[in-house]
Design an enzyme around this catalytic site. Structure first.
Site, PDB file in Angstrom:
ATOM      1  N   ASP A  16      51.463  88.386  37.694  1.00  0.00           N
ATOM      2  CA  ASP A  16      50.976  87.292  36.842  1.00  0.00           C
ATOM      3  C   ASP A  16      51.273  87.670  35.386  1.00  0.00           C
ATOM      4  O   ASP A  16      50.913  88.756  34.940  1.00  0.00           O
ATOM      5  CB  ASP A  16      49.469  87.108  37.063  1.00  0.00           C
ATOM      6  CG  ASP A  16      48.921  85.861  36.392  1.00  0.00           C
ATOM      7  OD1 ASP A  16      48.190  85.108  37.060  1.00  0.00           O
ATOM      8  OD2 ASP A  16      49.204  85.639  35.201  1.00  0.00           O
ATOM      9  N   GLU A  52      53.134  83.029  38.212  1.00  0.00           N
ATOM     10  CA  GLU A  52      52.411  83.825  39.199  1.00  0.00           C
ATOM     11  C   GLU A  52      53.097  83.736  40.568  1.00  0.00           C
ATOM     12  O   GLU A  52      53.494  82.646  40.978  1.00  0.00           O
ATOM     13  CB  GLU A  52      51.013  83.209  39.285  1.00  0.00           C
ATOM     14  CG  GLU A  52      49.998  83.963  40.015  1.00  0.00           C
ATOM     15  CD  GLU A  52      48.712  83.120  40.117  1.00  0.00           C
ATOM     16  OE1 GLU A  52      47.850  83.526  40.876  1.00  0.00           O
ATOM     17  OE2 GLU A  52      48.605  82.060  39.470  1.00  0.00           O
TER      18      GLU A  52
HETATM   19  P1  TTP Z   1      47.265  81.729  33.736  1.00  0.00           P
HETATM   20  O1  TTP Z   1      48.080  82.796  34.402  1.00  0.00           O
HETATM   21  O2  TTP Z   1      46.020  81.273  34.393  1.00  0.00           O
HETATM   22  O3  TTP Z   1      46.861  82.197  32.272  1.00  0.00           O
HETATM   23  P2  TTP Z   1      47.659  83.062  31.232  1.00  0.00           P
HETATM   24  O4  TTP Z   1      48.959  83.557  31.764  1.00  0.00           O
HETATM   25  O5  TTP Z   1      47.774  82.270  29.952  1.00  0.00           O
HETATM   26  O6  TTP Z   1      46.684  84.271  30.933  1.00  0.00           O
HETATM   27  P3  TTP Z   1      46.335  85.527  31.870  1.00  0.00           P
HETATM   28  O7  TTP Z   1      46.771  86.735  31.096  1.00  0.00           O
HETATM   29  O8  TTP Z   1      44.855  85.473  32.054  1.00  0.00           O
HETATM   30  O9  TTP Z   1      47.106  85.352  33.145  1.00  0.00           O
HETATM   31  O10 TTP Z   1      48.154  80.450  33.508  1.00  0.00           O
HETATM   32  C1  TTP Z   1      49.547  80.517  33.194  1.00  0.00           C
HETATM   33  C2  TTP Z   1      49.927  79.442  32.207  1.00  0.00           C
HETATM   34  O11 TTP Z   1      49.637  78.159  32.763  1.00  0.00           O
HETATM   35  C3  TTP Z   1      49.171  79.510  30.911  1.00  0.00           C
HETATM   36  O12 TTP Z   1      49.799  80.374  29.951  1.00  0.00           O
HETATM   37  C4  TTP Z   1      49.151  78.084  30.459  1.00  0.00           C
HETATM   38  C5  TTP Z   1      49.201  77.280  31.737  1.00  0.00           C
HETATM   39  N1  TTP Z   1      47.848  76.734  32.029  1.00  0.00           N
HETATM   40  C6  TTP Z   1      47.556  75.430  31.633  1.00  0.00           C
HETATM   41  O13 TTP Z   1      48.426  74.721  31.116  1.00  0.00           O
HETATM   42  N2  TTP Z   1      46.288  74.955  31.873  1.00  0.00           N
HETATM   43  C7  TTP Z   1      45.302  75.724  32.436  1.00  0.00           C
HETATM   44  O14 TTP Z   1      44.169  75.253  32.612  1.00  0.00           O
HETATM   45  C8  TTP Z   1      45.618  77.065  32.827  1.00  0.00           C
HETATM   46  C9  TTP Z   1      44.581  77.945  33.459  1.00  0.00           C
HETATM   47  C10 TTP Z   1      46.891  77.527  32.603  1.00  0.00           C
HETATM   48 MG    MG Z   2      49.077  84.462  33.629  1.00  0.00          MG
END
Ligand code: TTP
Ligand code: MG
Length: 481
Positions: free
Chosen positions: A49, A144
């Site tokens: 991720d 992911e």
């Molecule tokens: P995530 O992997 O949930 O979040 P992230 O990569 O920003 O942070 P983390 O280090 O905790 O993994 O989501 C991946 C991308 O998906 C995120 O950068 C933006 C997008 N996204 C949205 O557009 N809306 C949302 O509600 C979420 C959770 C993510």
């Molecule tokens: Mg992420």
């Protein structure tokens, strides 16, 4: 008659665990059984991720924002945060929070609308690295994926070799993407690999050694179990369950009574680290559609519009269940003489909202002559993305219609300027070169002149009609996008 078309078979649920993984009669916690009966006692499932993905891409390409709070999302009055850099998270900014709330918590952050071409490119680079490891890759979202290393060129019983593979992968991600970091988890099941990558965040690697799974997960809060959302969490809290160890104290009957026959037994299996789901390489559906054959030909437009509205809601529900967002809406109309017409429209941003599908469907229908009567009417959506883009393209001055429909009626100059000079987008100036929009309004655009490869650059302001200043289309950008 209503017919559902869901091309390809996979529909991912919003909850991580849809299928009930039952291991009836098995009590030894650290052993894993596959459908084919093979014991999976190696840490051969990898979960990757990316860290603060959208924000990290922005920091990569905008050197002045590195180490600073960055929020990516809808920058308009009704905007929602897509993600925040870890620096902004320190102020309590979170995904799905309203941008207004984020601005209250962290007023000095940079607020940027999204650059999806850049995100998609980085995502593709990372997924390509995973496919180099193994053909068994299951992509869960834009940033992911799971990899089954059972099919990789590595001795999965050798923990040192597995760790080295994980670290090599993390280094490759940094190199290929020009600086993005990934967290990697490895374990004997999808559940353990995902929990491990969460424990590894940010920018780390955790390998859960086979045999230690039950102990590792015991102290975790139940919220850490993928699939435990607010509703389940609330019910478990009422039962006094805080940790995975607490969860083990409940009997299967109690769990079935409290959280249902489908999810209860699965959750109990997970509490004991039992998860036999395969890394699935199935693809997402290519399209989702519903069509309706009438008993008698229909000539009333109002009746057809009502069918479109209703079927758009059914389609939207399916798209939401699959955790997808669609960009193209198509209607299919078969006339009384069996002529079949189909019309499509591509929306400016991907969405999963029924109203957006219905509105496009109605507009497409209004362009068709139906006086001879309609035998069949269908509406479908395709061209899927894994993140919704609608909100991110929202601006204060834009109406819903203008946001969603690509064939935007010519708006006022103010609307066009706001849409064009969204904060964060890439621009080029004839004299100063490449940069990005820092802000705009009142007929002016402020640009910071820097790129991924430059140092932090200077800020300059221009008239928004300056002929020397132009948006850079994503396709024109070089490496790193
Ligand atoms: P995530 O992997 O949930 O979040 P992230 O990569 O920003 O942070 P983390 O280090 O905790 O993994 O989501 C991946 C991308 O998906 C995120 O950068 C933006 C997008 N996204 C949205 O557009 N809306 C949302 O509600 C979420 C959770 C993510
Ligand atoms: Mg992420």
């Amino acid at each position: 008659m209503i017919v559902f078309h869901l091309q390809n078979s996979l529909v991912r649920g919003r909850a991580e665990f849809l299928t009930s993984a039952t291991c009836a009669g098995l009590t030894q916690p650290a052993e894993f059984w596959r459908d084919d009966g093979i014991v999976r006692s190696t840490a051969s499932v990898l979960h990757l991720d990316l860290d603060a993905f959208f924000a990290a891409v922005e920091q990569r390409d905008k050197p002045s924002l590195r180490g600073k709070p960055v929020v990516v999302g809808g920058v308009g009055g009704r905007g929602v945060v897509a993600t925040a850099s870890y620096e902004a998270r320190a102020f309590g900014v979170r995904s799905a929070m309203s941008t207004a709330e984020a601005r209250r918590r962290c007023p000095h952050a940079a607020y940027l609308s999204g650059r999806f071409t850049a995100y998609r490119k980085a995502s593709r680079q990372v997924m390509a690295l995973l496919y180099k490891l193994s053909p068994q890759v299951e992509q869960l979202s834009i940033d992911e994926a799971y990899v089954d290393l059972g099919a990789a060129d590595v001795d999965v019983t050798d923990l040192v070799a597995l760790r080295a593979l994980g670290e090599r992968l993390r280094a490759d991600v940094v190199r290929e993407t020009g600086g993005l970091t990934a967290s990697v988890g490895m374990g004997s099941s999808k559940f353990l690999a995902k929990v491990a990558s969460e424990l590894a965040k940010p920018d780390g690697l955790v390998l859960v050694e086979p045999g230690t799974e039950v102990d590792i997960i015991a102290p975790l809060p139940v919220r850490a179990v993928p699939g435990v959302g607010p509703v389940t969490y609330e019910k478990l809290t009422r039962l006094g369950v805080q940790t995975v160890a607490d969860l083990r104290q409940l009997t299967e009957r109690e769990l079935v009574r409290e959280i249902g026959a489908a999810w209860g037994p699965t959750l109990r299996e997970l509490a004991f680290a039992r998860d036999e789901r395969e890394v699935s390489t199935q693809r997402e559906p290519k399209s989702v559609s519903v069509e309706h054959t009438f008993e008698h030909d229909v000539r009333e437009r109002a009746q057809l519009v009502a069918v479109i509205d209703r079927d758009a809601a059914v389609v939207a529900e399916r798209v939401q269940k699959a955790r997808l967002f669609a960009r193209t809406v198509t209607i299919k109309v078969r006339l009384a003489d069996f002529t079949t017409l189909s019309r499509s429209r591509t929306l400016a941003g991907a969405t999963d909202r029924a109203e957006a599908f219905a509105r496009a469907g109605r507009e497409l229908l209004s362009g068709l002559a139906i006086s001879q009567g309609v035998r069949l009417l269908g509406i479908g959506v395709a061209n899927f993305a894994e993140v919704g883009q609608e909100e991110l393209f929202e601006t204060d001055v834009f109406t819903d219609t203008a946001v969603e429909v690509a064939e935007v009626p010519a708006g006022s100059g103010v609307q066009e300027a706001a849409r064009m000079w969204r904060p964060g987008v890439d621009v080029e100036h004839a004299t100063y070169g490449r940069g990005w929009v820092w802000g705009s309004g009142l007929g002016r655009v402020t640009v910071r002149f820097e790129t991924a490869d430059s140092g932090p650059g200077p800020v300059k302001t221009f008239a928004d009609s300056d002929p020397e200043l132009a948006l850079v289309s994503d396709e024109d950008l070089g490496n790193g996008y």
